[in-house]
Scaffold this motif. Sequence first.
Motif, PDB file in Angstrom:
ATOM      1  N   ASP A 185     -32.408   4.115   4.539  1.00 34.30           N
ATOM      2  CA  ASP A 185     -33.858   4.358   4.461  1.00 34.30           C
ATOM      3  C   ASP A 185     -34.190   5.701   3.816  1.00 34.30           C
ATOM      4  O   ASP A 185     -35.297   5.891   3.309  1.00 34.30           O
ATOM      5  N   ASN A 186     -33.254   6.641   3.856  1.00 30.44           N
ATOM      6  CA  ASN A 186     -33.506   7.967   3.278  1.00 30.44           C
ATOM      7  C   ASN A 186     -32.830   8.154   1.917  1.00 30.44           C
ATOM      8  O   ASN A 186     -32.772   9.264   1.407  1.00 30.44           O
ATOM      9  N   PHE A 187     -32.333   7.052   1.360  1.00 32.81           N
ATOM     10  CA  PHE A 187     -31.678   7.120   0.040  1.00 32.81           C
ATOM     11  C   PHE A 187     -30.593   8.210   0.041  1.00 32.81           C
ATOM     12  O   PHE A 187     -30.523   9.046  -0.872  1.00 32.81           O
ATOM     13  N   SER A 188     -29.766   8.185   1.080  1.00 36.39           N
ATOM     14  CA  SER A 188     -28.778   9.250   1.272  1.00 36.39           C
ATOM     15  C   SER A 188     -27.508   9.040   0.453  1.00 36.39           C
ATOM     16  O   SER A 188     -26.487   9.668   0.737  1.00 36.39           O
ATOM     17  N   PHE A 189     -27.549   8.156  -0.504  1.00 38.07           N
ATOM     18  CA  PHE A 189     -26.401   7.966  -1.387  1.00 38.07           C
ATOM     19  C   PHE A 189     -26.871   7.364  -2.701  1.00 38.07           C
ATOM     20  O   PHE A 189     -27.956   6.783  -2.776  1.00 38.07           O
ATOM     21  N   GLN A 190     -26.056   7.570  -3.720  1.00 40.79           N
ATOM     22  CA  GLN A 190     -26.320   6.901  -5.000  1.00 40.79           C
ATOM     23  C   GLN A 190     -25.130   6.009  -5.341  1.00 40.79           C
ATOM     24  O   GLN A 190     -25.153   4.826  -5.093  1.00 40.79           O
TER      25      GLN A 190
END
Length: 138
Positions: free
Chosen positions: A73-78
Amino acid sequence: MPLADVLHDVLGYKSVKQSCSTGICGACTIRINGEARKSCLHMAGQAADSNISTVEGLSKNGSMSPLQEAFIDNFSFQCGFCTPGFLMSAAALLDENSAPSEEEIRDSLHGNICRCTGYLSIIDGVKDAAKRITEGGN
Ligand code: FES
Ligand code: FES
């Protein structure tokens, strides 16, 4: 053999990544007896009687953990290559301290390197996970 090789290549735990193989990047981080440890630095034989966990063990009954959900939900990876290591470091922190300060989060993740995200979204993910755990009682 290094524990990272045994877990990934022999036992098939594909979340266990290796990049540097010298203890610098944190991609291979797992938990040994609850502590976040770099599996490329441990010989498998030394861990024979230890309780070992990887990202594969974070989900319960087919559902992701609050930490995994917070990372999404926090876009903590690409690219995601570093993510298992960050998750295991963060899981060890949150098991010990469910309401860490930002400084404590940064300190617990200092051994993990990410080439994609710039770190802020990862820290946001851990903060959000702490909130979910505290509020949800997980
Ligand atoms: S692969 Fe183990 S720390 Fe980089
Ligand atoms: S998400 Fe790509 S290295 Fe961290």
